[in-house]
Motif scaffolding. Structure first.
Motif, PDB file in Angstrom:
ATOM      1  N   ASN A 154      -0.954  12.725 -14.695  1.00 36.64           N
ATOM      2  CA  ASN A 154      -1.176  12.220 -16.063  1.00 36.64           C
ATOM      3  C   ASN A 154      -1.418  10.713 -16.069  1.00 36.64           C
ATOM      4  N   ASN A 155      -2.058  10.229 -14.967  1.00 39.49           N
ATOM      5  CA  ASN A 155      -2.402   8.809 -14.892  1.00 39.49           C
ATOM      6  C   ASN A 155      -1.175   7.904 -14.945  1.00 39.49           C
ATOM      7  N   GLY A 156      -0.069   8.416 -14.438  1.00 39.20           N
ATOM      8  CA  GLY A 156       1.152   7.607 -14.410  1.00 39.20           C
ATOM      9  C   GLY A 156       1.876   7.558 -15.741  1.00 39.20           C
ATOM     10  N   GLN A 157       1.337   8.238 -16.739  1.00 38.76           N
ATOM     11  CA  GLN A 157       1.950   8.246 -18.075  1.00 38.76           C
ATOM     12  C   GLN A 157       2.912   9.435 -18.123  1.00 38.76           C
ATOM     13  N   ASN A 158       3.946   9.321 -17.323  1.00 41.23           N
ATOM     14  CA  ASN A 158       4.846  10.451 -17.086  1.00 41.23           C
ATOM     15  C   ASN A 158       6.238   9.866 -16.953  1.00 41.23           C
ATOM     16  N   CYS A 159       7.178  10.384 -17.771  1.00 36.36           N
ATOM     17  CA  CYS A 159       8.504   9.761 -17.809  1.00 36.36           C
ATOM     18  C   CYS A 159       9.158   9.737 -16.439  1.00 36.36           C
ATOM     19  N   ILE A 160       8.970  10.788 -15.662  1.00 37.14           N
ATOM     20  CA  ILE A 160       9.671  10.897 -14.380  1.00 37.14           C
ATOM     21  C   ILE A 160       8.811  10.401 -13.216  1.00 37.14           C
ATOM     22  N   ALA A 161       7.677   9.806 -13.507  1.00 40.56           N
ATOM     23  CA  ALA A 161       6.772   9.326 -12.448  1.00 40.56           C
ATOM     24  C   ALA A 161       7.551   8.564 -11.373  1.00 40.56           C
ATOM     25  N   GLY A 162       7.242   8.865 -10.123  1.00 43.75           N
ATOM     26  CA  GLY A 162       7.888   8.165  -9.000  1.00 43.75           C
ATOM     27  C   GLY A 162       7.190   6.834  -8.795  1.00 43.75           C
ATOM     28  N   THR A 163       7.607   5.836  -9.575  1.00 45.72           N
ATOM     29  CA  THR A 163       6.839   4.585  -9.653  1.00 45.72           C
ATOM     30  C   THR A 163       7.230   3.566  -8.589  1.00 45.72           C
ATOM     31  N   ARG A 164       8.382   3.818  -7.935  1.00 46.79           N
ATOM     32  CA  ARG A 164       8.784   2.919  -6.834  1.00 46.79           C
ATOM     33  C   ARG A 164       8.825   3.770  -5.577  1.00 46.79           C
ATOM     34  N   VAL A 165       7.914   3.542  -4.660  1.00 43.38           N
ATOM     35  CA  VAL A 165       7.999   4.293  -3.407  1.00 43.38           C
ATOM     36  C   VAL A 165       8.745   3.422  -2.392  1.00 43.38           C
ATOM     37  N   LEU A 166       9.878   3.934  -1.946  1.00 41.24           N
ATOM     38  CA  LEU A 166      10.711   3.217  -0.980  1.00 41.24           C
ATOM     39  C   LEU A 166      10.429   3.835   0.392  1.00 41.24           C
ATOM     40  N   VAL A 167      10.051   3.003   1.365  1.00 42.35           N
ATOM     41  CA  VAL A 167       9.595   3.542   2.646  1.00 42.35           C
ATOM     42  C   VAL A 167      10.384   2.914   3.792  1.00 42.35           C
ATOM     43  N   GLU A 168      10.874   3.765   4.695  1.00 45.38           N
ATOM     44  CA  GLU A 168      11.642   3.266   5.845  1.00 45.38           C
ATOM     45  C   GLU A 168      10.723   2.412   6.723  1.00 45.38           C
ATOM     46  N   LYS A 169      11.267   1.295   7.207  1.00 43.60           N
ATOM     47  CA  LYS A 169      10.414   0.255   7.836  1.00 43.60           C
ATOM     48  C   LYS A 169       9.485   0.743   8.946  1.00 43.60           C
ATOM     49  N   PRO A 170       9.942   1.614   9.887  1.00 43.73           N
ATOM     50  CA  PRO A 170       9.033   1.984  10.985  1.00 43.73           C
ATOM     51  C   PRO A 170       7.716   2.618  10.527  1.00 43.73           C
ATOM     52  N   ILE A 171       7.700   3.259   9.366  1.00 50.30           N
ATOM     53  CA  ILE A 171       6.456   3.910   8.917  1.00 50.30           C
ATOM     54  C   ILE A 171       5.864   3.235   7.680  1.00 50.30           C
ATOM     55  N   TYR A 172       6.444   2.105   7.295  1.00 50.69           N
ATOM     56  CA  TYR A 172       6.043   1.458   6.032  1.00 50.69           C
ATOM     57  C   TYR A 172       4.541   1.133   6.003  1.00 50.69           C
ATOM     58  N   ASP A 173       4.041   0.461   7.044  1.00 49.32           N
ATOM     59  CA  ASP A 173       2.622   0.062   7.027  1.00 49.32           C
ATOM     60  C   ASP A 173       1.709   1.287   6.994  1.00 49.32           C
ATOM     61  N   ASP A 174       2.081   2.307   7.761  1.00 52.31           N
ATOM     62  CA  ASP A 174       1.249   3.522   7.800  1.00 52.31           C
ATOM     63  C   ASP A 174       1.242   4.235   6.443  1.00 52.31           C
ATOM     64  N   VAL A 175       2.408   4.290   5.797  1.00 50.35           N
ATOM     65  CA  VAL A 175       2.464   4.963   4.486  1.00 50.35           C
ATOM     66  C   VAL A 175       1.649   4.169   3.469  1.00 50.35           C
ATOM     67  N   VAL A 176       1.812   2.858   3.461  1.00 45.57           N
ATOM     68  CA  VAL A 176       1.062   2.033   2.503  1.00 45.57           C
ATOM     69  C   VAL A 176      -0.444   2.255   2.698  1.00 45.57           C
ATOM     70  N   ALA A 177      -0.891   2.265   3.941  1.00 47.97           N
ATOM     71  CA  ALA A 177      -2.325   2.446   4.207  1.00 47.97           C
ATOM     72  C   ALA A 177      -2.802   3.828   3.766  1.00 47.97           C
ATOM     73  N   ALA A 178      -2.004   4.850   4.069  1.00 50.25           N
ATOM     74  CA  ALA A 178      -2.419   6.216   3.725  1.00 50.25           C
ATOM     75  C   ALA A 178      -2.403   6.447   2.219  1.00 50.25           C
ATOM     76  N   VAL A 179      -1.400   5.892   1.532  1.00 50.36           N
ATOM     77  CA  VAL A 179      -1.337   6.034   0.071  1.00 50.36           C
ATOM     78  C   VAL A 179      -2.537   5.320  -0.559  1.00 50.36           C
ATOM     79  N   ALA A 180      -2.846   4.135  -0.045  1.00 53.36           N
ATOM     80  CA  ALA A 180      -3.979   3.377  -0.593  1.00 53.36           C
ATOM     81  C   ALA A 180      -5.292   4.146  -0.395  1.00 53.36           C
ATOM     82  N   ASP A 181      -5.457   4.727   0.795  1.00 54.14           N
ATOM     83  CA  ASP A 181      -6.664   5.523   1.063  1.00 54.14           C
ATOM     84  C   ASP A 181      -6.801   6.667   0.073  1.00 54.14           C
ATOM     85  N   LYS A 182      -5.691   7.377  -0.102  1.00 57.99           N
ATOM     86  CA  LYS A 182      -5.703   8.551  -0.980  1.00 57.99           C
ATOM     87  C   LYS A 182      -5.987   8.122  -2.418  1.00 57.99           C
ATOM     88  N   MET A 183      -5.330   7.051  -2.854  1.00 63.00           N
ATOM     89  CA  MET A 183      -5.535   6.577  -4.237  1.00 63.00           C
ATOM     90  C   MET A 183      -6.987   6.166  -4.459  1.00 63.00           C
TER      91      MET A 183
END
Ligand code: NAP
Ligand code: MG
Length: 489
Positions: free
Chosen positions: A279-308
């Motif tokens: 719903n374009n982020g217009q969702n009360c329960i939207a997971g708006t803060r993604v907390l990522v464990e450091k060893p995979i942080y850069d990889d997750v950020v890159a993959a999320v950005a690609d997908k978005m």
């Protein structure tokens, strides 16, 4: 151009003042309908009609009769699903496929479930010390309840109030958000066709500051179920003091979605993106803060950005559109304002951050899905509800650090945890301070599942058996079986 009216005492009607306003298509800025704009007089008439229906026809119906009517209304909604999906798409700016696959069928499935629980608010028999007496409880409807709904899932969130109110034998006066009132007005016809007596369901449309407040303070209204922002929730709690009205609050959130290094990577990345962008982020329960464990942080950020970046933002009416428009100019200004705040706070913009250009976006309120990395939990973009397609990524050290950051918020609506460690799942679901915890998934909703808000996300429960009991009040009965005179005088 279509007209949408109030529905009071079983009839569509204009406002007493005759006033109307225009409904805007957020995808192109065009006027698509005129809407009757109620005032306090219309609310008073609706509440009086609701009380009369409760004291008359609707109040006298059996739970089986109520069940038949609700089930029939659910069937009629499915029969006319395409028409309702088109209305919701044009009113909210959400992709037609989302309206077709989520909003309308989910609303119908909830209504169907409420038709199955019209006799479920059962009391208890309570053992008391005196063997000559019996104690039992009854759960009874309030009579007239008020419902006030937000604009993000208009029909679904309206049904979430109509369904349990009618299932438990109440009558309801419901106000949708002014900017998305079309489907809530239109659905009344289906209830009437299903055999609902006049006055059991009333829809009044108009500004919260007048129509909403008149519902909350009307002397007939004994309970108000409110879904919306924490700020307006606070105001309604204040107003509830007038008549000591019961209030159930389903409010905003800033939900953490926590990804551990041992998570299934693809599942977690999909969960982070879908978690925030439904719903374009217009969702009360939207997971708006993604907390990522450091060893995979850069990889997750890159993959999320690609997908978005791969998601298609476009005309809500197009079958291929994955993200439509933001609901209104005002909400567009809020979202783009927060993107500027994030930049000025020093968050690193990884993708999105601007408004898509091109003729197909002319006149509409579009924002590219946006990811900020290297955010700290102290930044405003990590603390305040943005309610748009904006995700912030925050790195964490270990489980204790993840729990600390996740719970460091005023809200407590939802949390997500992505991990394959079974012991950690058990620890996390207990440590997280939110009403819902998703494990290796996000955004699932079922009518059977309770949906409570913790802390400033609310004080009530919607959905599930616990939510049904929000619409009834307890009565205790003590009956003497001994045949002896009572008392000590
Ligand atoms: P909002 O501004 O709080 O408005 C919600 C409803 O309250 C609208 O119908 C609004 O009417 C009405 N209202 C405004 N002022 C009022 C007043 N003084 N008295 C009585 N009613 C009043 O929220 P929104 O912007 O529509 O919706 C987004 C919010 O809803 C977000 O915070 C989101 O998290 C929350 N939400 C929570 C849940 C949940 O289940 N916890 C679900 C969905 C959304 P008008 O707009 O017509 O003036
Ligand atoms: Mg609209």
């Amino acid at each position: 151009m279509r007209e949408f009216k109030l529905f009071i005492d079983g009839q569509y009607c204009d406002a007493a003042s005759g006033e109307t306003y225009n409904s805007i298509h957020p995808g192109n800025g065009e006027v698509i309908a005129t809407i009757a704009k109620a005032g306090p007089d219309d609310v008073a008439r609706a509440c009086t009609a609701a009380q009369a229906a409760f004291d008359g026809g609707w109040g006298a119906m059996t739970s089986a009769e109520r069940s038949t009517i609700l089930a029939r209304a659910a069937e009629l909604l499915l029969e006319r699903a395409e028409e309702f999906a088109q209305l919701e798409m044009a009113d909210v700016g959400k992709p037609i496929n989302e309206a077709r696959n989520i909003d309308i069928p989910v609303a119908a499935s909830y209504l169907q479930w409420y038709s199955e629980v019209t006799d479920a608010a059962a009391g208890q028999t309570i053992p008391v010390p005196d063997p000559g007496q019996v104690d039992f409880t009854l759960y009874e409807p309030y009579g007239v309840v008020g419902g006030i709904a937000p604009w993000n899932f208009p029909l679904f969130l309206g049904i979430l109030k109509i369904g349990p109110a009618l299932a438990t034998g109440n009558c309801i006066v419901l106000k949708p958000a002014s900017i998305t009132a079309m489907t809530t007005s239109a659905v009344c016809e289906l209830f009437a066709e299903a055999g609902l007596p006049a006055g059991a369901l009333n829809v009044v449309i108009g500004p919260g500051s007048t129509v909403g407040e008149a519902i909350v303070t009307d002397p007939h209204v004994r309970m108000v179920s409110f879904t919306g922002s924490t700020a307006v929730g606070r105001r309604i709690i204040e107003l509830s003091q007038h008549n000591i009205t019961n209030v159930s609050m389903e409010l905003g959130g800033k939900s953490p979605n926590i990804i551990f290094a041992d998570a299934d990577f693809d599942q977690a990345v999909a969960g982070a993106v879908f978690g925030v962008l439904l719903n374009n982020g217009q969702n009360c329960i939207a997971g708006t803060r993604v907390l990522v464990e450091k060893p995979i942080y850069d990889d997750v950020v890159a993959a999320v950005a690609d997908k978005m970046a791969s998601l298609k933002v476009g005309n809500p009416a197009d079958e291929s559109t994955q993200l439509g428009a933001i609901v209104s100019q005002q909400q567009f200004d809020t979202v783009t304002g927060y993107i500027e705040i994030g930049k000025s706070e020093g968050a690193r913009l990884v993708c999105g951050g601007s408004v898509p250009g091109g003729p197909e976006f002319a006149g509409g309120f579009y924002v590219q899905p946006t990811l900020f990395a290297d955010v700290t939990n102290e930044m405003r973009v990590a603390r305040e509800e943005i309610f748009g397609p904006v995700l912030v990524a925050i790195p964490f050290e270990d489980e204790a650090d993840a729990i600390r950051i996740a719970n460091d918020t005023d809200y407590g609506l939802g949390s997500g945890v992505f991990t394959t460690n079974a012991d950690r799942i058990q620890r996390m679901v207990r440590a997280l301070k939110s009403g819902t915890v998703y494990v290796n998934c996000y955004n699932a909703v079922y009518p059977q599942s309770p949906f409570p808000g913790w802390r400033q996300s609310g004080n009530g429960v919607e959905r599930g058996m616990a939510g049904l009991f929000t619409y009834v009040r307890i009565k205790n009965v003590i009956q003497d079986l001994s045949g002896q005179p009572i008392g000590w005088f």
